[in-house]
Scaffold this motif. Sequence first.
Motif, PDB file in Angstrom:
ATOM      1  N   LEU A 140      -3.065   1.464  -2.089  1.00 45.17           N
ATOM      2  CA  LEU A 140      -2.023   1.388  -3.124  1.00 45.17           C
ATOM      3  C   LEU A 140      -2.085   2.612  -4.035  1.00 45.17           C
ATOM      4  CD1 LEU A 140      -2.272  -2.421  -3.958  1.00 45.17           C
ATOM      5  CD2 LEU A 140      -0.232  -1.242  -3.090  1.00 45.17           C
ATOM      6  N   ASP A 141      -3.286   3.027  -4.406  1.00 40.86           N
ATOM      7  CA  ASP A 141      -3.447   4.220  -5.250  1.00 40.86           C
ATOM      8  C   ASP A 141      -3.011   5.481  -4.502  1.00 40.86           C
ATOM      9  OD1 ASP A 141      -4.416   2.650  -7.290  1.00 40.86           O
ATOM     10  OD2 ASP A 141      -6.523   3.193  -6.974  1.00 40.86           O
ATOM     11  N   ARG A 142      -3.300   5.534  -3.243  1.00 39.15           N
ATOM     12  CA  ARG A 142      -2.987   6.710  -2.430  1.00 39.15           C
ATOM     13  C   ARG A 142      -1.489   6.856  -2.169  1.00 39.15           C
ATOM     14  NH1 ARG A 142      -6.118   7.780   3.234  1.00 39.15           N
ATOM     15  NH2 ARG A 142      -4.909   9.540   4.012  1.00 39.15           N
ATOM     16  N   PHE A 143      -0.825   5.743  -1.817  1.00 36.61           N
ATOM     17  CA  PHE A 143       0.582   5.812  -1.420  1.00 36.61           C
ATOM     18  C   PHE A 143       1.559   5.450  -2.536  1.00 36.61           C
ATOM     19  CE2 PHE A 143      -1.638   5.386   2.644  1.00 36.61           C
ATOM     20  CZ  PHE A 143      -1.118   6.483   3.307  1.00 36.61           C
ATOM     21  N   LYS A 144       1.057   4.841  -3.599  1.00 36.12           N
ATOM     22  CA  LYS A 144       1.896   4.492  -4.765  1.00 36.12           C
ATOM     23  C   LYS A 144       3.103   3.633  -4.398  1.00 36.12           C
ATOM     24  CE  LYS A 144      -0.184   7.741  -7.488  1.00 36.12           C
ATOM     25  NZ  LYS A 144      -1.576   7.426  -7.276  1.00 36.12           N
TER      26      LYS A 144
END
Length: 190
Positions: A140-144
């Motif tokens: 989630l943090d990586r792909f937003k």
Amino acid sequence: MDIESINGVRYLDSLINRQSIASTPIIENNTVIDFSFLIQKFLSDLSAITDTPELKAELNTDQSLWSAIQQISSRYGIDSSLVKAVIKQESGFNPRAVSNAGALGLMQLMPATARELGVKDPMNPVENIEGGVKYLKMLLDRFKDVKKALAAYNAGPSFVERNGVENYPSETKDYINKVLMYKSQFDKKA
């Protein structure tokens, strides 16, 4: 005494004492078979098997599983309904699930991924959830974006980076849609 046949099985009904012998099965040669000892033995064996601390804990996992999901999701700042939805899609809440590809446990962690996440025993439900939620948070943090993160959870992060949303295989598109549908259902229950 009356003999009656139901679905090909002959039964002996005692007119004298219906409570004690009612509907006792008999064999063709009219020999009465007493199944009560078999039933008692079965119940005794079942009790011995299910009276273990491990199985008692496993049978009582619904509440503790929900609690673990809630606590771990909260720790990582992820909606617990999303985590439940991923678990439902990945393993159907089966902590012993093993995929054909070798993914393990509730959140279907691949062994290498589990090791990278610090999961020592991927078949331990709490460790598996901890690792799966940690991995989902990283995605989630990586792909937003929830859909991209779910696609990466299903097909791998490098696949998502290389192929883009339009080129997801139907399996990954179905995966995303099912997880979001389950999330909606869990949201309604909350």
